[in-house]
Write a protein that holds these residues in place. Structure first.
Motif, PDB file in Angstrom:
ATOM      1  N   PRO A   1     -12.549  45.414  46.127  1.00 54.20           N
ATOM      2  CA  PRO A   1     -12.160  46.801  45.841  1.00 54.20           C
ATOM      3  C   PRO A   1     -10.862  47.235  46.512  1.00 54.20           C
ATOM      4  O   PRO A   1     -10.204  48.164  46.037  1.00 54.20           O
ATOM      5  N   ASP A   2     -10.466  46.580  47.602  1.00 58.48           N
ATOM      6  CA  ASP A   2      -9.208  46.940  48.256  1.00 58.48           C
ATOM      7  C   ASP A   2      -7.984  46.445  47.490  1.00 58.48           C
ATOM      8  O   ASP A   2      -6.876  46.937  47.705  1.00 58.48           O
ATOM      9  N   ASP A   3      -8.182  45.467  46.609  1.00 56.54           N
ATOM     10  CA  ASP A   3      -7.087  44.934  45.795  1.00 56.54           C
ATOM     11  C   ASP A   3      -7.675  44.367  44.507  1.00 56.54           C
ATOM     12  O   ASP A   3      -7.687  43.148  44.285  1.00 56.54           O
ATOM     13  N   PRO A   4      -8.168  45.240  43.629  1.00 58.08           N
ATOM     14  CA  PRO A   4      -8.918  44.769  42.460  1.00 58.08           C
ATOM     15  C   PRO A   4      -8.059  44.235  41.320  1.00 58.08           C
ATOM     16  O   PRO A   4      -8.578  43.623  40.394  1.00 58.08           O
ATOM     17  N   THR A   5      -6.732  44.447  41.366  1.00 64.24           N
ATOM     18  CA  THR A   5      -5.870  44.017  40.256  1.00 64.24           C
ATOM     19  C   THR A   5      -4.666  43.247  40.775  1.00 64.24           C
ATOM     20  O   THR A   5      -3.519  43.616  40.506  1.00 64.24           O
ATOM     21  N   PRO A   6      -4.876  42.157  41.509  1.00 65.69           N
ATOM     22  CA  PRO A   6      -3.726  41.425  42.053  1.00 65.69           C
ATOM     23  C   PRO A   6      -2.877  40.816  40.949  1.00 65.69           C
ATOM     24  O   PRO A   6      -3.386  40.420  39.892  1.00 65.69           O
ATOM     25  N   GLY A   7      -1.583  40.735  41.215  1.00 69.04           N
ATOM     26  CA  GLY A   7      -0.678  40.057  40.298  1.00 69.04           C
ATOM     27  C   GLY A   7      -0.533  38.597  40.661  1.00 69.04           C
ATOM     28  O   GLY A   7      -1.227  38.061  41.537  1.00 69.04           O
ATOM     29  N   LEU A   8       0.397  37.945  39.987  1.00 69.22           N
ATOM     30  CA  LEU A   8       0.569  36.502  40.140  1.00 69.22           C
ATOM     31  C   LEU A   8       0.991  36.113  41.560  1.00 69.22           C
ATOM     32  O   LEU A   8       0.569  35.078  42.077  1.00 69.22           O
ATOM     33  N   ALA A   9       1.794  36.936  42.210  1.00 68.57           N
ATOM     34  CA  ALA A   9       2.251  36.600  43.555  1.00 68.57           C
ATOM     35  C   ALA A   9       1.092  36.599  44.546  1.00 68.57           C
ATOM     36  O   ALA A   9       0.944  35.673  45.349  1.00 68.57           O
ATOM     37  N   THR A  10       0.254  37.628  44.502  1.00 68.63           N
ATOM     38  CA  THR A  10      -0.896  37.687  45.407  1.00 68.63           C
ATOM     39  C   THR A  10      -1.906  36.592  45.081  1.00 68.63           C
ATOM     40  O   THR A  10      -2.477  35.965  45.980  1.00 68.63           O
ATOM     41  N   LEU A  11      -2.130  36.358  43.789  1.00 68.25           N
ATOM     42  CA  LEU A  11      -3.034  35.277  43.387  1.00 68.25           C
ATOM     43  C   LEU A  11      -2.573  33.950  43.975  1.00 68.25           C
ATOM     44  O   LEU A  11      -3.376  33.160  44.497  1.00 68.25           O
ATOM     45  N   THR A  12      -1.274  33.699  43.913  1.00 64.69           N
ATOM     46  CA  THR A  12      -0.732  32.442  44.432  1.00 64.69           C
ATOM     47  C   THR A  12      -0.865  32.374  45.944  1.00 64.69           C
ATOM     48  O   THR A  12      -1.290  31.350  46.503  1.00 64.69           O
ATOM     49  N   ARG A  13      -0.505  33.461  46.621  1.00 63.63           N
ATOM     50  CA  ARG A  13      -0.586  33.477  48.083  1.00 63.63           C
ATOM     51  C   ARG A  13      -2.017  33.238  48.561  1.00 63.63           C
ATOM     52  O   ARG A  13      -2.255  32.459  49.493  1.00 63.63           O
ATOM     53  N   LYS A  14      -2.974  33.881  47.910  1.00 62.77           N
ATOM     54  CA  LYS A  14      -4.364  33.710  48.327  1.00 62.77           C
ATOM     55  C   LYS A  14      -4.895  32.321  47.976  1.00 62.77           C
ATOM     56  O   LYS A  14      -5.759  31.786  48.686  1.00 62.77           O
ATOM     57  N   SER A  15      -4.380  31.722  46.915  1.00 60.85           N
ATOM     58  CA  SER A  15      -4.757  30.341  46.593  1.00 60.85           C
ATOM     59  C   SER A  15      -4.257  29.391  47.677  1.00 60.85           C
ATOM     60  O   SER A  15      -4.981  28.464  48.090  1.00 60.85           O
ATOM     61  N   ILE A  16      -3.044  29.608  48.134  1.00 63.15           N
ATOM     62  CA  ILE A  16      -2.498  28.781  49.213  1.00 63.15           C
ATOM     63  C   ILE A  16      -3.353  28.932  50.466  1.00 63.15           C
ATOM     64  O   ILE A  16      -3.717  27.951  51.122  1.00 63.15           O
ATOM     65  N   GLU A  17      -3.701  30.169  50.798  1.00 58.08           N
ATOM     66  CA  GLU A  17      -4.499  30.411  51.993  1.00 58.08           C
ATOM     67  C   GLU A  17      -5.899  29.808  51.866  1.00 58.08           C
ATOM     68  O   GLU A  17      -6.428  29.227  52.827  1.00 58.08           O
ATOM     69  N   ALA A  18      -6.496  29.921  50.697  1.00 58.92           N
ATOM     70  CA  ALA A  18      -7.855  29.415  50.501  1.00 58.92           C
ATOM     71  C   ALA A  18      -7.929  27.904  50.613  1.00 58.92           C
ATOM     72  O   ALA A  18      -8.964  27.350  50.995  1.00 58.92           O
ATOM     73  N   HIS A  19      -6.833  27.213  50.284  1.00 53.94           N
ATOM     74  CA  HIS A  19      -6.803  25.750  50.343  1.00 53.94           C
ATOM     75  C   HIS A  19      -6.066  25.241  51.588  1.00 53.94           C
ATOM     76  O   HIS A  19      -5.668  24.076  51.638  1.00 53.94           O
ATOM     77  N   ALA A  20      -5.911  26.108  52.570  1.00 57.84           N
ATOM     78  CA  ALA A  20      -5.101  25.750  53.742  1.00 57.84           C
ATOM     79  C   ALA A  20      -5.634  24.526  54.469  1.00 57.84           C
ATOM     80  O   ALA A  20      -4.855  23.676  54.912  1.00 57.84           O
ATOM     81  N   TYR A  21      -6.954  24.405  54.609  1.00 56.66           N
ATOM     82  CA  TYR A  21      -7.477  23.277  55.376  1.00 56.66           C
ATOM     83  C   TYR A  21      -7.104  21.951  54.720  1.00 56.66           C
ATOM     84  O   TYR A  21      -6.571  21.038  55.373  1.00 56.66           O
ATOM     85  N   SER A  22      -7.364  21.842  53.416  1.00 61.36           N
ATOM     86  CA  SER A  22      -7.017  20.610  52.710  1.00 61.36           C
ATOM     87  C   SER A  22      -5.524  20.328  52.825  1.00 61.36           C
ATOM     88  O   SER A  22      -5.109  19.201  53.131  1.00 61.36           O
ATOM     89  N   THR A  23      -4.715  21.339  52.593  1.00 62.74           N
ATOM     90  CA  THR A  23      -3.265  21.148  52.642  1.00 62.74           C
ATOM     91  C   THR A  23      -2.817  20.744  54.044  1.00 62.74           C
ATOM     92  O   THR A  23      -2.001  19.825  54.213  1.00 62.74           O
ATOM     93  N   ASN A  24      -3.336  21.405  55.058  1.00 66.56           N
ATOM     94  CA  ASN A  24      -2.940  21.098  56.434  1.00 66.56           C
ATOM     95  C   ASN A  24      -3.305  19.674  56.832  1.00 66.56           C
ATOM     96  O   ASN A  24      -2.528  18.971  57.493  1.00 66.56           O
ATOM     97  N   VAL A  25      -4.490  19.232  56.438  1.00 66.34           N
ATOM     98  CA  VAL A  25      -4.899  17.869  56.762  1.00 66.34           C
ATOM     99  C   VAL A  25      -3.999  16.859  56.060  1.00 66.34           C
ATOM    100  O   VAL A  25      -3.512  15.896  56.675  1.00 66.34           O
TER     101      VAL A  25
END
Length: 383
Positions: free
Chosen positions: A173-197
């Motif tokens: 509810p704090d960000d219910p309509t993210p655009g492509l930039a936020t979607l991408t940033r959050k995808s990067i953050e969500a996969h941070a462990y795999s990427t970092n390893v």
């Protein structure tokens, strides 16, 4: 027209380079159309390298809608221009299909997202999450090593009422309509462990260095996420490099906003992608004189035959274009070749195979092709 860059906040003007200095693309090319070979030049892509001297469509997936279909990949198409690949939409399985088509990841020149429905996004981040590894089929292709522009919608700004009324939950509810930039940033953050390893033990590229998100600024034409999502408008520029110039219009896709159609002008022809849309005069304007129009299509008769309620049929009609109306759009635009894709329903046998083409031909004088996965169609300007 400006584009937001998630890596460097602010706006940047479009360049005027390459093709336009030489006048290779312009009014004459925009008015060009399909040559005499037409769809007869279609082949099945796969396995080996492609000709780097021309322009061609490579169909990765044709399925409409989120449901998983074992026989079809999600909607995704490549426009290959002189050895560089521009991906339009990234439906389920797009990365696998890209590989099956024999396309190399270092040749990826751009990704264009028409709208932020999941069936157009399912494999978007996989191009970057997995793209640094390269080909695993023994061809020896390298992975992504350079930054790829990603062009698509910004935030909608508001959620429409629930279809059919009633109360429904709101995710995030704090960000219910993210655009492509936020979607991408959050995808990067969500996969941070795999990427970092993998950064530490395999030396893959930093995914942040591979993605250049450019959200499209919608022109002030009176568009409203809770009102008219696609007012009458003229095409506007959204991207340009030394091989393509890309313009866009808003299209009506039910409650979705913004939803875009794209036109690619090249020195070897012009190609328009409708995205998901109801019948739209904006698409006619965008596709005026195009050599190829790739347009979605829905067969409402099928949905009527299986007892779909009228209210749902009305909803589908407000979001998609019947095959007959696709023919009307192509005819009004004066397009050369009409390619039907994003077919609803898409499962084999649900609609008689020839009905897609025959119904479009009722209202269109040009050539019509039903897209099939891994099909390769040469693009040729009309003389």
């Amino acid at each position: 027209m400006t584009q937001h860059d998630d890596r460097a906040p602010g706006t940047a003007g479009l360049s005027r380079r390459g093709l336009f200095r030489a006048g290779a693309i312009g009014t004459a090319a925009a008015a060009a159309s399909w040559g005499t070979a037409g769809a007869a030049g279609a082949t099945t892509a796969g396995g080996g390298p492609h000709d780097d001297t021309g322009v061609a469509l490579v169909v990765l997936g044709t399925a409409a809608g989120p449901p998983v279909e074992s026989g079809h990949a999600g909607i995704s198409t490549v426009l290959r221009v002189h050895g560089r690949n521009y991906v339009v939409d990234c439906g389920r399985g797009a990365v696998t299909q890209y590989n099956r088509a024999g396309l190399a990841l270092p040749d990826l020149a751009g990704i264009f997202i028409t709208h932020l429905h999941a069936d157009h996004l399912a494999d978007y981040y996989n191009f970057f999450l997995l793209g640094g590894w390269g080909d695993g089929d023994g061809r020896g292709d390298a992975g992504l090593t350079t930054t790829v522009p990603v062009v698509g919608p910004g935030p909608a700004g508001a959620l429409p009422p629930a279809f059919g009324g009633g109360e429904v939950p709101t995710v995030a509810p704090d960000d219910p309509t993210p655009g492509l930039a936020t979607l991408t940033r959050k995808s990067i953050e969500a996969h941070a462990y795999s990427t970092n390893v993998f950064l530490r033990d395999s030396g893959i590229p930093d995914v942040r260095d591979l993605i250049d998100v450019r959200e499209i600024d919608v022109p002030d034409v009176g568009a409203d996420p809770l009102g008219d999502t696609a007012p009458a408008m003229e095409p506007f520029a959204v991207y340009e490099d030394d091989r393509v110039r890309v313009s866009a219009v808003l299209v009506p896709h039910g409650p979705v906003f913004p939803s875009f159609a794209f036109r690619f002008d090249t020195d070897g022809g012009s190609v328009v992608f409708s995205g998901d849309t109801a019948r739209s005069d904006n698409v006619v304007r965008l596709a005026r004189g195009a050599d190829v129009l790739v347009h979605e299509a829905i067969d409402l008769d099928h949905y009527r035959s299986v007892g779909t309620p009228e209210v749902v049929l009305s909803h589908l009609e407000q979001s998609h274009t019947t095959t007959e109306d696709v023919g009307r759009v192509a005819q009004a635009a004066g397009a050369g070749l009409l390619v039907l894709s994003h077919l609803a329903p898409g499962a084999e046998g649900t609609v008689p195979d020839g009905r897609w083409v025959s119904r479009a031909r009722r209202h269109f004088d040009g050539r019509v092709v039903r897209a099939r996965e891994l099909m390769r169609l040469p693009v040729r300007p009309r003389r």
